[in-house]
Structures are given as C-alpha cells and as structure tokens.
Design a protein around this motif. Structure first.
Motif, PDB file in Angstrom:
ATOM      1  N   VAL A 250      44.815  28.841 -16.920  1.00 26.28           N
ATOM      2  CA  VAL A 250      46.150  29.447 -17.234  1.00 26.28           C
ATOM      3  C   VAL A 250      46.508  29.958 -18.588  1.00 26.28           C
ATOM      4  N   PRO A 251      46.865  31.292 -18.641  1.00 26.93           N
ATOM      5  CA  PRO A 251      47.061  31.921 -19.941  1.00 26.93           C
ATOM      6  C   PRO A 251      48.590  31.563 -20.604  1.00 26.93           C
ATOM      7  N   VAL A 252      48.560  31.553 -21.900  1.00 31.08           N
ATOM      8  CA  VAL A 252      49.984  31.389 -22.422  1.00 31.08           C
ATOM      9  C   VAL A 252      50.139  32.433 -23.590  1.00 31.08           C
ATOM     10  N   TRP A 253      51.374  33.009 -23.219  1.00 33.50           N
ATOM     11  CA  TRP A 253      51.833  34.011 -24.496  1.00 33.50           C
ATOM     12  C   TRP A 253      53.022  33.605 -24.823  1.00 33.50           C
ATOM     13  N   VAL A 254      53.308  33.909 -26.290  1.00 31.56           N
ATOM     14  CA  VAL A 254      54.527  33.776 -26.855  1.00 31.56           C
ATOM     15  C   VAL A 254      55.182  35.207 -26.960  1.00 31.56           C
ATOM     16  N   MET A 255      56.448  35.010 -26.686  1.00 29.43           N
ATOM     17  CA  MET A 255      57.500  36.292 -26.344  1.00 29.43           C
ATOM     18  C   MET A 255      57.929  36.549 -27.762  1.00 29.43           C
ATOM     19  N   THR A 256      57.755  37.776 -28.198  1.00 31.47           N
ATOM     20  CA  THR A 256      58.181  38.182 -29.682  1.00 31.47           C
ATOM     21  C   THR A 256      59.002  39.417 -29.430  1.00 31.47           C
ATOM     22  N   ALA A 257      59.602  39.604 -28.594  1.00 34.09           N
ATOM     23  CA  ALA A 257      60.637  40.498 -28.341  1.00 34.09           C
ATOM     24  C   ALA A 257      61.839  39.800 -29.152  1.00 34.09           C
ATOM     25  N   GLU A 258      62.521  40.710 -29.908  1.00 34.65           N
ATOM     26  CA  GLU A 258      63.616  40.078 -30.830  1.00 34.65           C
ATOM     27  C   GLU A 258      64.806  39.615 -30.046  1.00 34.65           C
ATOM     28  N   HIS A 259      65.118  40.293 -28.986  1.00 35.25           N
ATOM     29  CA  HIS A 259      66.231  39.472 -28.265  1.00 35.25           C
ATOM     30  C   HIS A 259      65.931  39.638 -26.842  1.00 35.25           C
ATOM     31  N   PRO A 260      65.174  38.562 -26.376  1.00 35.38           N
ATOM     32  CA  PRO A 260      64.700  38.718 -24.925  1.00 35.38           C
ATOM     33  C   PRO A 260      65.771  38.308 -24.197  1.00 35.38           C
ATOM     34  N   GLY A 261      66.722  37.411 -24.453  1.00 29.75           N
ATOM     35  CA  GLY A 261      67.491  37.017 -23.499  1.00 29.75           C
ATOM     36  C   GLY A 261      68.742  38.134 -23.293  1.00 29.75           C
ATOM     37  N   LEU A 262      69.057  38.849 -24.218  1.00 31.00           N
ATOM     38  CA  LEU A 262      69.740  40.159 -23.696  1.00 31.00           C
ATOM     39  C   LEU A 262      69.064  41.168 -22.916  1.00 31.00           C
ATOM     40  N   TYR A 263      67.851  41.486 -23.183  1.00 31.24           N
ATOM     41  CA  TYR A 263      67.008  42.212 -22.313  1.00 31.24           C
ATOM     42  C   TYR A 263      67.057  41.444 -20.843  1.00 31.24           C
ATOM     43  N   GLY A 264      66.868  40.233 -20.788  1.00 28.03           N
ATOM     44  CA  GLY A 264      66.702  39.723 -19.394  1.00 28.03           C
ATOM     45  C   GLY A 264      68.191  39.683 -18.745  1.00 28.03           C
ATOM     46  N   ALA A 265      69.425  39.662 -19.552  1.00 26.66           N
ATOM     47  CA  ALA A 265      70.562  39.644 -18.993  1.00 26.66           C
ATOM     48  C   ALA A 265      70.903  41.070 -18.414  1.00 26.66           C
ATOM     49  N   GLY A 266      70.649  42.078 -19.108  1.00 27.10           N
ATOM     50  CA  GLY A 266      70.779  43.251 -18.660  1.00 27.10           C
ATOM     51  C   GLY A 266      69.931  43.652 -17.345  1.00 27.10           C
ATOM     52  N   ILE A 267      68.734  42.891 -17.129  1.00 25.97           N
ATOM     53  CA  ILE A 267      68.027  43.217 -16.053  1.00 25.97           C
ATOM     54  C   ILE A 267      68.726  42.490 -14.937  1.00 25.97           C
TER      55      ILE A 267
END
Length: 332
Positions: A305-322
């Motif tokens: 199972v791979p693991v990544w760290v999300m480094t986008a500055e505002h992922p919550g805003l990005y996801g809210a838009g989607i």
C-alpha cells in the motif's frame, strides 16, 4: 493572507470555505480552482456568516453576486444545525442562506473535501513517503492530524467516477502495541477517560504526548505548545524528537488499521496541518515500517500500500470546489 486576487464576475459567484477548529479559509471557485484565498481566525468572529461577509468585503465581491457556497466543516454533517467540533460556531442552513441571499448551500465534512481533492491532485501536489502499488479499483484513505484527526475515504465507481465516504475515524480507540504505548495510554486515560486516536494525533495531542513522555522519563519539559515541540525536535532535542517519532508511529498504526477496515488498497493520502510542516522529518521516520509491522496476514495485506503526503497549499478548498461542482451538476 491574500493569494491570486481576481476580479469578481457580476453574477453567479461561487464561494468555497474550509473551516477548522482554528482557521477559516475562503476562496472564490473559478476555472476549477480556488482563487483569492484568505485565511481568517475563527475566534475573531461570533458567527460564520460574519466571517463570510468580511471575506466578501475584503475581496470586493457584493453579497448579492454570490449564488452558491460550499463549506467544508470540521465535524459530522447531518440534516440538523451544524455545530463545529473544535470551535464555537454553529450553522443553521435556513438562517445562513437567508442572511446571505443564497440559492445553494452545501455543507460537507472537511475530510470529505480532502478526499475529493485526492481524486484530482496531480503528482506536483504529492510526495510519496511509502512505496507501493496503488490498485485503481480499490478505495483510497485520506487521513490527517491537525486541530483534530480527520479521516475520509474515496471509493471508485464506474467510468472513472468517484464517491466520497465521510466518517469519524479520528475517534476510534487509540491502538496500544508496546509497553511504552501502554504507559502513555494509562496516563491519557487518567487525564481524559476514553482515549481516542485524536487524543494524541492532533496539535494539542502532540503537546500532551510530550508532557506525558517527559513525566515518564523524569525530564523537565521545555515546550508548552505543539509548535514548540516540533521546533525543538527539528533543532535536535532528543526528548522532543522521540515524541515526534512516537507521534508518527501512532499515526502509522491508526492509518494501517483504517486501510484494513476499508480495504483501501488504492493508497493513503496524509494531509492536515502537522505532517506537511515536518515533511522531511516524516520521511526519515519509522512511519513506513510501522504502517505494516503487524501480524502475518495483515502485514502482508498492507505490504504494497503506497502512502503520499498531500502538499497542495489549500486542498480543502480545492475539494470543496469539486464537491460543489458535483452537487450543482446533479441539480442542473
């Protein structure tokens, strides 16, 4: 803090927000990305409506131009009034829409939006910290310690579509797998009663873990805030560094348990306000090994199972838009 200010269109403005226990992030959603981002302190406003109105005033957007809002909220979202888990705000949908003149208001769990973000973020916004092979037809886990511990899941559907499974996985019991874990768990139970994963895996939990570790080791504490613990660890303080390492190990155990429960062989995305701040130290930690260091069957299940760290500055805003895009498309 302003980023990428834009001129507001005259009508049909959509606004997105990501509201945690400490800060509220707002942006205009245009061209499939958040623009004119600002971060406001929740403590500065008695009600969320006041924060939204202040944001609109700061960006020069009239309230009458806003037609739809999506807010990512820290806590379980249902049909009733939303009461934030880690701040004093409450949202009554009818009153919120009436005050702002909205036609559409979407409230979603904050880690629901993190999951939506994980469905689209590219490699430039991800750092792989554990190698593996993501199975494209299996669920993905999103987990992140910040003011609290958020957990969510992304489920694959037909034709490349996704569904998001919101949950409250941060409140599962904290796993105990070593004598040191047990001693700390006993101290946590004496202090709090029930010991959830979130008791440790959040900002205040890191500070608590440091205090209890110092007490167990007979070491005078040198930090009174979580950020100070991190700063000491990065400066080479052995006690603080050991605490940060234990924090990462506990995160690995909780994340691995969640993968086993969800069958999330599509990979794990770590986000939140803590891990990205200590990314290099996290990469050097024992997280990757502790994640799968368990029994014969479960260890093999987790091995790839791979693991990544999300480094986008505002992922919550990005996801809210989607999420808002998806909701408006269903009502079109």
């Amino acid at each position: 803090m302003n980023e990428d200010p834009v001129a507001a269109p005259p009508t049909g403005v959509t606004l997105v927000g990501d509201i945690g226990g400490t800060n509220a992030r707002f942006a205009l959603w245009r061209d499939e990305r958040p623009q004119a981002v600002q971060v406001l302190a929740c403590a500065d406003y008695a009600r969320p409506e006041q924060a939204v109105l202040d944001y609109l005033q700061r960006t020069g957007v009239p309230v009458s131009a806003v037609s739809a809002v999506c807010l990512a909220c820290a806590g379980p979202v249902g049909a009733a009034d939303f009461r934030f888990t880690n701040n004093h705000w409450t949202i009554n949908r009818q009153a919120f829409c009436a005050e702002l003149g909205l036609r559409h208001l979407l409230l979603v769990n904050d880690f629901t939006t993190m999951a939506w973000a994980a469905s689209r973020l590219g490699p430039e916004h991800l750092v792989q910290v554990r190698p593996g092979i993501a199975q494209p037809d299996r669920a993905r886990l999103i987990i992140g310690p910040g003011t609290g511990l958020g957990v969510g899941a992304l489920l694959p559907l037909e034709a490349g579509r996704w569904a998001v499974l919101p949950c409250e996985g941060g409140h599962v019991d904290l796993p105990v797998t070593s004598e040191r874990d047990f001693l700390l768990w006993q101290a946590l139970r004496e202090r709090h009663g029930h010991v959830s994963a979130e008791r440790v895996l959040c900002g205040s939990g890191l500070q608590t873990l440091y205090e209890l570790s110092c007490a167990l080791d007979g070491t005078p504490p040198r930090a009174t805030r979580a950020e100070d613990v991190g700063a000491l660890a990065l400066a080479g303080d052995a006690q603080a560094d050991a605490v940060l390492e234990h924090f990462f190990h506990w995160l690995a155990r909780v994340a691995g348990n969640a993968v086993l429960t969800l069958g999330a062989l599509g990979g794990v995305y770590v986000t939140g306000g803590i891990v990205p701040r200590f990314l290099e130290r996290f990469q050097r930690s024992g997280f990757a090994e502790a994640f799968a260091a368990r029994g014969k069957t479960s260890g093999a299940y987790l091995a790839e199972v791979p693991v990544w760290v999300m480094t986008a500055e505002h992922p919550g805003l990005y996801g809210a838009g989607i999420a808002l895009e998806q909701a408006l498309a269903r009502h079109a």
